[in-house]
Design a protein around this motif. Sequence first.
Motif, PDB file in Angstrom:
ATOM      1  N   ALA A   1     -13.341  26.066  75.061  1.00 40.15           N
ATOM      2  CA  ALA A   1     -12.087  25.579  75.652  1.00 40.15           C
ATOM      3  C   ALA A   1     -12.069  24.054  75.549  1.00 40.15           C
ATOM      4  O   ALA A   1     -13.109  23.409  75.678  1.00 40.15           O
ATOM      5  CB  ALA A   1     -11.972  26.018  77.101  1.00 40.15           C
ATOM      6  N   LYS A   2     -10.882  23.501  75.342  1.00 41.94           N
ATOM      7  CA  LYS A   2     -10.791  22.055  75.114  1.00 41.94           C
ATOM      8  C   LYS A   2     -11.144  21.266  76.362  1.00 41.94           C
ATOM      9  O   LYS A   2     -11.596  20.127  76.272  1.00 41.94           O
ATOM     10  CB  LYS A   2      -9.369  21.719  74.644  1.00 41.94           C
ATOM     11  N   LYS A   3     -10.898  21.828  77.523  1.00 42.99           N
ATOM     12  CA  LYS A   3     -11.285  21.138  78.743  1.00 42.99           C
ATOM     13  C   LYS A   3     -11.832  22.133  79.756  1.00 42.99           C
ATOM     14  O   LYS A   3     -11.582  23.335  79.651  1.00 42.99           O
ATOM     15  CB  LYS A   3     -10.103  20.337  79.309  1.00 42.99           C
ATOM     16  N   SER A   4     -12.559  21.621  80.714  1.00 48.92           N
ATOM     17  CA  SER A   4     -13.163  22.480  81.726  1.00 48.92           C
ATOM     18  C   SER A   4     -13.538  21.635  82.929  1.00 48.92           C
ATOM     19  O   SER A   4     -13.911  20.470  82.793  1.00 48.92           O
ATOM     20  CB  SER A   4     -14.415  23.155  81.155  1.00 48.92           C
ATOM     21  N   SER A   5     -13.424  22.226  84.123  1.00 49.15           N
ATOM     22  CA  SER A   5     -13.897  21.572  85.344  1.00 49.15           C
ATOM     23  C   SER A   5     -14.990  22.408  85.978  1.00 49.15           C
ATOM     24  O   SER A   5     -15.176  22.373  87.179  1.00 49.15           O
ATOM     25  CB  SER A   5     -12.747  21.426  86.335  1.00 49.15           C
ATOM     26  N   SER A   6     -15.707  23.122  85.142  1.00 50.31           N
ATOM     27  CA  SER A   6     -16.657  24.095  85.650  1.00 50.31           C
ATOM     28  C   SER A   6     -18.075  23.536  85.684  1.00 50.31           C
ATOM     29  O   SER A   6     -18.831  23.641  84.728  1.00 50.31           O
ATOM     30  CB  SER A   6     -16.579  25.325  84.742  1.00 50.31           C
TER      31      SER A   6
ATOM     32  N   ARG B   1     -12.750  16.313  88.108  1.00 46.93           N
ATOM     33  CA  ARG B   1     -12.465  16.257  86.663  1.00 46.93           C
ATOM     34  C   ARG B   1     -11.040  16.747  86.405  1.00 46.93           C
ATOM     35  O   ARG B   1     -10.794  17.628  85.576  1.00 46.93           O
ATOM     36  CB  ARG B   1     -13.487  17.080  85.885  1.00 46.93           C
TER      37      ARG B   1
ATOM     38  N   THR C   1     -12.428  27.549  84.903  1.00 45.84           N
ATOM     39  CA  THR C   1     -11.470  26.579  85.443  1.00 45.84           C
ATOM     40  C   THR C   1     -11.290  25.427  84.472  1.00 45.84           C
ATOM     41  O   THR C   1     -12.257  24.770  84.076  1.00 45.84           O
ATOM     42  CB  THR C   1     -11.886  26.043  86.835  1.00 45.84           C
ATOM     43  N   GLY C   2     -10.049  25.202  84.098  1.00 46.04           N
ATOM     44  CA  GLY C   2      -9.757  24.115  83.176  1.00 46.04           C
ATOM     45  C   GLY C   2      -9.664  22.782  83.871  1.00 46.04           C
ATOM     46  O   GLY C   2     -10.008  21.743  83.303  1.00 46.04           O
TER      47      GLY C   2
END
Lengths: 465, 465
Positions: free
Chosen positions: B189-194, A154, A420-421
Motif C-alpha cells: 500500500a502506498k501509505k500506512s499508519s500501522s 502519521r 490503516t492507511g
Amino acid sequence: MASVQAEQESAVSGVIGLLKQRFGERLSTSGPIREQHGHTTTWHKNEPPDAVVYAQSTDEVAEVVRACAAAKVPVIAFGTGTSLEGQVNAPRGGICVDMSGMDRILAVHSEDLDCTIEAGVTRIRLNEHLRDMGLFFPIDPGADASLGGMAATRASGTNAVRYGTMRENILNLTAVMPNGEIVHTGRRAKKSSSGYDLTHLLVGSEGTLGIITELTLKLHGIPEAITSGVCPFETLEGACNAVITTIQSGIPVARIELMDEVHVRASNAYSKLTLKETPTLFLEFHGTPASAAEQAENFGAIAEEFGGGPFEWAERTEDRNKLWTARHNSYFACCAAAPGKQAFVTDVCVPISRLAECVMETKRDVDENRLFAPIVGHVGDGNFHTAVMVDLDDADELARAIALVDRMVKRALAMGGTCTGEHGVGQGKMKYLKTEHGNGLDVMRAIKRAIDPDSIMNPGKIFSM
Amino acid sequence: MASVQAEQESAVSGVIGLLKQRFGERLSTSGPIREQHGHTTTWHKNEPPDAVVYAQSTDEVAEVVRACAAAKVPVIAFGTGTSLEGQVNAPRGGICVDMSGMDRILAVHSEDLDCTIEAGVTRIRLNEHLRDMGLFFPIDPGADASLGGMAATRASGTNAVRYGTMRENILNLTAVMPNGEIVHTGRRAKKSSSGYDLTHLLVGSEGTLGIITELTLKLHGIPEAITSGVCPFETLEGACNAVITTIQSGIPVARIELMDEVHVRASNAYSKLTLKETPTLFLEFHGTPASAAEQAENFGAIAEEFGGGPFEWAERTEDRNKLWTARHNSYFACCAAAPGKQAFVTDVCVPISRLAECVMETKRDVDENRLFAPIVGHVGDGNFHTAVMVDLDDADELARAIALVDRMVKRALAMGGTCTGEHGVGQGKMKYLKTEHGNGLDVMRAIKRAIDPDSIMNPGKIFSM
C-alpha cells in the motif's frame, strides 16, 4: 491484584499532588475536563485520564514526563482529540498533557521552504499564517488537527496523493522521551545520512515512544493555479477505475476523492449541495494555469472512458471552498444522515491496482449486511473509509457492523494492503498488527521496551506491553 | 585481553567451519577476496573480514546470521563496495555476506508503480530492466551501487532534488535481523499508519540493525521530455546563488549539480570534454516538452541574473549521456588529476539558504591550506562534496587534509546542517554524531542494543558499542 491497583492509585495521587503544586490552575482533575480528554471522534469507549495538565513549553512537558516516569504513571499527549481509533484514551489512567497551549509558530524559513512550530499549532492556523508569504503546508486530514497529533498518527488526507503524508513532510522533531530527556531528531538540512532515522520512528508512534513538542515542517509554494471540480460516474466501479488510470497515467492530481452515492446523498443534505446522487469524484489540480488545465483535460478524457462526466468546474474560490468543506464534513454528514446512531469509522489502504476490487467487495458486503455505511476516500492513494452507522442499543446491528469492519480490514490485508492507511492503530486496530507485520511486531515491541521500559507512554495503544 | 582474542578467533573459526560445510565453494577465506571485501572507494584503512560468503537468498542470509549470532561473531553485508566512509570494513573481523548473487528482479507491478527486487540488484541493471515498460527508478548516487547498499546508507545523488532520496522511494524491505529472523517491514500500500516505521529505521542503518535482502521500490514513469545542459558562471558564489534562487522559485529541476573550476578542469581532462574552466552547473529538466522548456527558460533567466550563461543544451541523447557520465566519473577524474594521491572524499549538507556561504568558506579554506580539493555537489539539496587529494607519505599534507575535512563538517553543523548528506556515517563520521544528535544518540544506542544486544551487525560503524 487489589494491592497493585491501590499502589497505582497512590502513585497517580502522588504525581497529581506534585504537578498541582507546580502547575496550579493548569492542572485539572474535573470530571468533564477529564472526559473531554478521553473522548474523540470515535466509537471507542471513553477512558478518561486521572488529570489533565495544560503545558506551555517543551520544558514543561519534560517536567510532567519526569514526574510520571519517577512514579511509573502513564502519560498521554492530547492535541485536538480528533483521532479515530481511541488514541487519546487512558485505559490505565494517568496524566494527559494537553498541548493546545503550545501554539507558537517559532520560525518560518521561507528561503528554505520550512518552518518550526510548537506541536499544538493546528493546520488551519499554520496555513493562515503562511498565506501572505505565498507558502502552504499541504497535509490536510479534514479535521483542524494539531500538527503534533498529525505527526504522531502519521496523518495524511486529501492532498497526500500529490504531496505525501506527514511522513514525507517533516524535517525534524523535538520530543520528550519517556525518561524526560528532550531529543531533537534532526537538522534543517533537506537530507541526511547521519545515523538512525528517529524522525520517522516517532512519526506514527502515536505517543508511545515520546511526546512530540516541536516540529520542523517542509513547506510548499502556493500553486499559481488551483482548479477544482466534481465528476459524477454511472457506477462505483467506473469511478474507481478512472482513479486507477489517472494515477497510472502519472497525472499529478493534487486531490482525487471518492464518495459513493450514499455519501453524496448525505453530503447534499448536510452541506446543502445539489450534486447528482451517484458515485462521484472530487478533484483538484495544482500548477501553472496551463499545466493545471492540461491535467484537468487529461483527466476528463479518462473519466469519459469509464462512464464519468460531465466534469463540472468550481471556478470561484467560494465554490471550491464549499465543495471541500462538504468533503471535510464527511463525518458529520454521515452522523446527520443517521440520527441517534454512532459512526464506526474505519480506514484501509491497498495497492492502487486492487482499489476497485476492494471498494466493490466492501460495498457488496455493506449491502448484504443491511448496514448504512457511506464510503469515502483518498482513492488516489488506494485509501478509503467507511462510516458504519450503528444503533448501539441494537445488538444485532452492532455485531454486523463489527464483523463488517473486521472483514474490510482482512480483505485489505489479503490484497497486500494495510489495516490503516492514515487513522493509526490506537486501540481499534491492535489485533491486526500480528497478521500485518509478522515478526516485525516483535521488533516494534523490542524498540518500545528499549525506549519506554516501564511502558508509561500512552500504554495500551498500538500493542499491549 | 589475549584470552578474549583467542576466544574470538576460535568462535570465528567455528563459524567458518560450519558455513564451509553448508556453502562449500561459496565461502572464501582467500586473502585477496577478503581484502576486496574490506576495500571501498575510501581513504579508510582496509580491515578485511575473516571470510566471505556469497549468499543467494534471504534464507541463506538468515542461515549465516544465525550461525554468527550463536557464536557472537560479527556479520557485515557487502553490496558493490562503493561506500565512502568505511561501511564494509571489518574492524572486529567476522563474516562478510556478499549480496551480489541476490540479483533477481522478483516482480514489477507497473500498474502500482513499484517493483520488488533482491538487494544485490544494481541501479543500472534495474533501470535497463524497466526501460521497456516506460518506468525508471530515479535514485542515482553515481556509482552503479546495489540497491540494498543504497538503502542501507540512505543514498541519494543527482536526482534527489526532484525525486527524493532512498528514504522517499522505498515502500518496504525484507531484512534478516540480528537473531536470524526474517522481517518484512511493510506492505505494498502506498501509505500506512500501522505501527512503527521499520522501513525508515533500516534505511540508513548501514547494516547495524539487520541485513536488507529484498526491497520494494517506488517507480516513476520515464518523463516524456528530458533536457540537459551546462551553464558556466563567472563566480562560484554566483553559481550557488543561482541554485538557491532556482530552488526557492519552485522550478522542479530534476538535477542541478555544481562543479567548481578545479573540478571542471579535472573532468575536461578525464572525460575529454571542452567545458569552459569556470564554476559550472549541470542541469536536467523532466516533464512534458512544454513544461521542460518552460523550466529551462525560467532557469536561464535566473542564471543570467547571477553572471551565468550561456546555458548550453545537450540536445542529443549521446551528448547528454556524455555529460552525466563525466559528472558520475567525478571521483576518477579527481584521482587522475592527482596521480599517486589518495582521495579523501567527504560530504556535508546544509539548509539551502546557507549553501553559498558554506561552499565559499570551504573553498577559501582549501586554498588557504594549499590543498587540491575539487568541489562538486548536489547543490539543489544543499549537499556538496570535496575530494581532498592527499599524498599519504606527506604527513603535513595528510594533517592539513584531515583538519580541512574536520572544519568542513563543523562548519556545516554550525549552519544547521548535517555531517553527511548521503555518504553515511560508517567509520569516518562517528565522532560528529554526539554534536549533531545530542541526546538523540542515546536513543539510537538504545535501539541498537535492543535489536542487536551482542552487537554482531556491522560493529564499529555509526557508533562503537
